[in-house]
Structure formats: C-alpha cells, structure tokens
Design a protein around this motif. Structure first.
Motif, PDB file in Angstrom:
ATOM      1  N   ARG A 396      -3.945  -0.342 -11.530  1.00 53.03           N
ATOM      2  CA  ARG A 396      -2.970  -1.345 -11.070  1.00 53.03           C
ATOM      3  C   ARG A 396      -2.178  -0.809  -9.882  1.00 53.03           C
ATOM      4  O   ARG A 396      -1.992  -1.502  -8.883  1.00 53.03           O
ATOM      5  CB  ARG A 396      -1.998  -1.693 -12.208  1.00 53.03           C
ATOM      6  N   ALA A 397      -1.750   0.432  -9.990  1.00 56.79           N
ATOM      7  CA  ALA A 397      -0.968   1.014  -8.893  1.00 56.79           C
ATOM      8  C   ALA A 397      -1.802   1.106  -7.619  1.00 56.79           C
ATOM      9  O   ALA A 397      -1.310   0.848  -6.515  1.00 56.79           O
ATOM     10  CB  ALA A 397      -0.458   2.389  -9.301  1.00 56.79           C
ATOM     11  N   LEU A 398      -3.085   1.459  -7.790  1.00 62.89           N
ATOM     12  CA  LEU A 398      -3.962   1.551  -6.608  1.00 62.89           C
ATOM     13  C   LEU A 398      -4.120   0.185  -5.950  1.00 62.89           C
ATOM     14  O   LEU A 398      -4.104   0.070  -4.724  1.00 62.89           O
ATOM     15  CB  LEU A 398      -5.339   2.080  -7.030  1.00 62.89           C
ATOM     16  N   ILE A 399      -4.296  -0.849  -6.771  1.00 60.43           N
ATOM     17  CA  ILE A 399      -4.484  -2.200  -6.207  1.00 60.43           C
ATOM     18  C   ILE A 399      -3.203  -2.645  -5.511  1.00 60.43           C
ATOM     19  O   ILE A 399      -3.238  -3.152  -4.377  1.00 60.43           O
ATOM     20  CB  ILE A 399      -4.864  -3.210  -7.315  1.00 60.43           C
ATOM     21  N   GLU A 400      -2.077  -2.456  -6.188  1.00 57.83           N
ATOM     22  CA  GLU A 400      -0.809  -2.938  -5.614  1.00 57.83           C
ATOM     23  C   GLU A 400      -0.502  -2.259  -4.290  1.00 57.83           C
ATOM     24  O   GLU A 400       0.045  -2.874  -3.384  1.00 57.83           O
ATOM     25  CB  GLU A 400       0.336  -2.702  -6.606  1.00 57.83           C
ATOM     26  N   ARG A 401      -0.890  -0.994  -4.203  1.00 57.02           N
ATOM     27  CA  ARG A 401      -0.525  -0.265  -2.971  1.00 57.02           C
ATOM     28  C   ARG A 401      -1.636  -0.281  -1.937  1.00 57.02           C
ATOM     29  O   ARG A 401      -1.502   0.317  -0.878  1.00 57.02           O
ATOM     30  CB  ARG A 401      -0.116   1.157  -3.351  1.00 57.02           C
TER      31      ARG A 401
END
Ligand SMILES: Cc1cc2nc3c(=O)[nH]c(=O)nc-3n(C[C@H](O)[C@H](O)[C@H](O)COP(=O)(O)OP(=O)(O)OC[C@H]3O[C@@H](n4cnc5c(N)ncnc54)[C@H](O)[C@@H]3O)c2cc1C
Length: 457
Positions: A396-401
């Motif tokens: 999720r963090a990778l997608i959001e950033r």
C-alpha cells in the motif's frame, strides 16, 4: 463553520452518509444535520451480511454507530423515511411522510441497488438478492432450511454466500456467465487461486453459461441454463452486480452517467447537491479512468470528504481504493485498481497458514496464500493478497507513494517489501482515524469514527 442556522440534509444513512455527518461535526459545523434513511434499522455495516449469515443476526447485524452517538453528535436520524424528491429552486427535500425539509445543501449518499435477472420465474419465492439486512434475514432462514443452493453470479458477494452455504454443509452450485469467476477484478491468475478454494470445498462451478428461467409453482425448485441443463434449487441467490441509485439525482436535474457525476470534492452539476459513495461516478487518481468504486472503505473516505467540503474545508478524495473479502476463513485484500495492459507479477510464498479445506496443502501452491502485483511503467499500481496482510501494508505504501519498483524484486519471496517502501509507511491522520482492522477496532462507544472494512495492520 459556526453558523447554527444552517441545515444540511443527507439522503442515505450508510457508510458514506454517516461518515459525512461525523466529518461535518469534526470540522466544526455547528448547524443542523439531518440524515434521512429509507431502511428502518439503525444504520449498519453491509460487509458482514454476506460473510456471517450462518452466525445469526448478532453475527451479521452491526450498527455503524451506537444509538446514543447520534444524539451526542447532534445528528437527527430519520429512519424508515424515504426522500421522494429534491427541488433545488426551493431548496426543498420532500419526504414520504408528507413533511418537507428545507436545506442549505443536500448530500446524496443513496448507494446502489441489486440487479435482478429479467427471466421467467425471477419473482418466485426463494429467488433472492442480498443488499440489506432484510435480504440477509431471508437468506439466513433459507440456508437453515437446506439446499440445494444455486448462486447466480461469481462475484465477491456470490462467492461469499457460496462459501457460507457450503460451510453449512449444503449442496452449492455457482453459475457464472464469464469464463472464470473474479477474472475481472483479480485477473485470471489470482482468480483461479480463489476459485480453487471453492472447488476443493465441493462447490460446483459452472462457467460460460447463463440462466434462461427459474422454475417452480409456489416456490423456486429449479434453474434452467442456456445450455439446456436444469439445476435443482431450494434457494437461488442472484448476485449479478448492482446499479447506482440515481433516481433522485436525475429527477433533480443532476448530471448522471453510470452514477452521479462528481468531482474530487463531491460536487455534482447542481451546486446545491453533493454526492458520495457507491452512487457516484468519480475522477479518482487511482482509477485508470473516471468510474465507480463499490467498496465500504471508499464510501467512508469519500463521505468524509463530502462532510469536510460541506463544512467549508476544501478536501479532495484521493484515498487509495481498498476492499476485502472473506471466504472459508481466508481473507483476500486488494489495494488499487489495475487496468488492461498493466504488467502482472505473482509472488507465491511458503506459508504456515493451514488451508482449512485441505490442511495437507499448507505451504504449497494449492494452499492458496498468495500475493499479486500490477505495475505500469515500473510503478506499482495495485496489489492483492490472500492472507498476506503484512506484505500488503508495505505494498500500500509503495502504491501511494508511486515509487519505482523492480518486477523481479516483487516476485521474489525473499524481498522484504517493507524495505522497498521505506522511509515511512504510516497512514495519514485521517486514514488512521477512519481505518481500523477488526481486532483493534474501537468499540462503538466513542461515536466519532466509523469502523472500516477489514484493514491491514
Ligand atoms: C452483502 C454485501 C457485502 C459487502 N461486502 C463488502 C466487502 O467485503 N468489502 C467492501 O469493501 N465492500 C463490501 N460491500 C459494499 C459496501 O457495503 C458498499 O460499498 C457500501 O455500503 C456503500 O455505502 P454507501 O453509503 O455509498 O451506500 P449504501 O450502503 O448502498 O447505502 C445507501 C443508503 O441510502 C438509502 N437510500 C437510498 N435512497 C434513499 C431515499 N430516496 N431516501 C432515503 N434513503 C435512501 C438506502 O436505504 C441505503 O441504506 C458489500 C455490500 C453488500 C450488500
């Protein structure tokens, strides 16, 4: 917004509507807030309706907020009341009890309606859809009466019902018009891993076939298929999708195209009316194109944005789309929305999660635990996993950033996704407040936040 003379009316008391009402108060709106809800229950969560049918009403009926929270938050809830019409010129909201409410602004959070099949016998008793708690009560009673059960439509709700019915020991057949259930949202590789759980549990999956009629005289007894086969059925569950409930919006002159057309701030084409939740067609930064998102989490987040905007705070809805599904005690979670042409990467890991269907398969591919990723131009767009909450949190963090990722690294079980996602994976304060996983979900006593659908820890 300190003007106590203002009156805002919210049509629809579910995820989006209640979230908006709470956000109004959080942002200091001091005027009157009225929520008009056609259903006669205290507003409740819909996701448990298809997952906890076997556990009885206490298992599947969870209020979004305790009753006293409405008084504490000064939210006037009008249950069992339907809005019949909106008149933007008079700023009037006409109710089915004869009252007229006058409102400074209106939020439409009318959600979706279950599609039915236009075939002979569709009105027979025993042919059910599942959208609200009345439907859940009816279906739970039918499951107690015994099978065979035929589920028409291999989407998430259909497959969740199939799992519940099969776990209750009933004979279950799923009829899917496409070549493979869930291939649309999950792609063929992950879809086959989810449907394998059903096949191993003994669910009969019939694909590339549809229904021409439901048969029976006083109650459904059979389902006739397009290939001529006849399936015996004591209960039929039709789970063939939903359509946005746009009737009020259209009659009020609001632009609707496959949903109520909104911008990122929930404005519609009529300045007096905003909209949020499943009913909307939105321009979301994580969608490949303007479209609808039919998930609990989106409705909560978008509703909160609508509440903020109505209170005068110019927020926009950008939260990463998220949903979960539960089948046979396994939890499928997905972040983001892939598009055709995205590169798919599968990562299968040995696991100590024992498959309840076949414990001997634990650790092997048939265990079903998996992670799948979709990348576009070297950037992670979406991720889905079965029983992989920790890895999905990092994804999720990778997608959001929108960080660049290497497909080979994603595919390798030895890659620590959290290391790829550093330096920070913490959700923002708004997301943290609204999202909670069930095991840490706050008891519904504070009355100021909504328990989100199952969230990664
Ligand atoms: C059985 C089931 C299982 C689900 N499982 C999941 C899941 O696992 N994960 C997930 O992410 N999502 C799940 N969903 C989807 C999720 O519940 C929806 O995305 C969410 O409820 C949308 O919220 P909403 O507020 O936009 O609309 P809704 O929940 O559809 O609510 C709209 C409300 O508006 C009211 N209304 C409509 N018109 C009027 C009117 N004229 N006057 C007064 N009231 C009106 C309706 O009565 C209704 O209560 C599930 C849905 C169902 C039905």
């Amino acid at each position: 917004m300190g003007d106590e003379t203002q009156h805002l009316v919210i049509v629809g008391g579910s995820a989006a509507g209640i979230s908006a009402a709470l956000a109004l108060r959080r942002h200091g709106f001091a005027g009157r807030v009225t929520v008009v809800e056609a259903g006669d229950e205290l507003p409740y969560e819909r996701p448990p309706l298809s997952k906890a049918l076997a556990g009885g009403e206490h298992a599947f009926l969870h209020a979004i907020l305790p009753r006293q929270a409405y008084a504490e938050q000064r939210i006037t809830l009008l249950p069992a009341t339907r809005v019949l019409a909106l008149d933007p010129d008079r700023r009037a909201v006409e109710l089915d009890d004869g009252q007229t409410l006058y409102a400074d602004r209106v939020l439409l959070a009318t959600g979706v309606l279950a599609r039915t099949l236009p075939v002979p016998g569709a009105e027979l008793p025993g042919v059910l859809t599942l959208r609200d708690v009345r439907d859940a009560r009816a279906l739970a009673a039918r499951l107690r009466a015994g099978g065979p059960v035929v589920v028409v439509g291999g989407g998430f709700i259909g497959l969740e019902v199939a799992a519940v019915a099969r776990e209750a020991g009933l004979d279950v057949t799923v009829v899917e018009t496409g070549a493979q259930p869930l291939a649309g949202p999950l792609g063929p590789v992950l879809a086959s891993r989810v449907t394998a759980l059903h096949e191993r549990a003994g669910v009969r999956l019939l694909t590339s076939v549809s229904v021409t009629a439901f048969t029976g005289t006083t109650h459904v007894t059979g389902v006739r298929l397009t290939d001529g086969r006849m399936l015996p059925a004591a209960t039929v569950v039709v789970g063939v999708g939903v359509r946005p409930d746009t009737a009020l919006a259209e009659a009020a002159g609001v632009l609707c195209e496959d949903g109520i057309v909104v911008d990122r701030h929930c404005h519609t084409s009529v300045p007096w009316i905003l909209a949020a939740g499943d009913a909307t067609n939105q321009p979301h930064p994580h969608l490949p194109a303007r479209g609808r998102i039919e998930h609990w989490d989106n409705a909560v987040q978008q509703g909160a944005v609508a509440g903020a905007v109505l209170a005068g705070v110019p927020e926009s809805h950008t939260a990463l789309p998220y949903f979960y599904s539960e089948q046979y005690g396994r939890t499928l979670q997905m972040y983001g929305r892939p598009a055709p042409g995205d590169e798919f990467v599968l990562r299968v890991e040995a696991t100590n999660v024992v498959d309840p269907v076949d414990p001997a398969e634990a650790g092997g591919p048939a265990d079903g635990g998996f992670l799948g990723f979709w990348t576009r131009a070297g950037v992670l767009i979406a991720a889905a996993g079965l029983d992989r909450p920790r890895e999905l949190r990092a994804a999720r963090a990778l997608i959001e950033r929108r960080l660049p990722v290497d497909a080979a690294a994603l595919a390798s079980p030895t890659t620590d996704l959290r290391a790829l996602a550093k330096p920070s994976t913490a959700p923002g304060p708004l997301a943290a407040r609204l999202r909670s996983r069930p095991e840490t979900r706050p008891p519904h006593t504070a009355g100021t936040s909504i328990a989100s659908s199952k969230e990664v820890p």
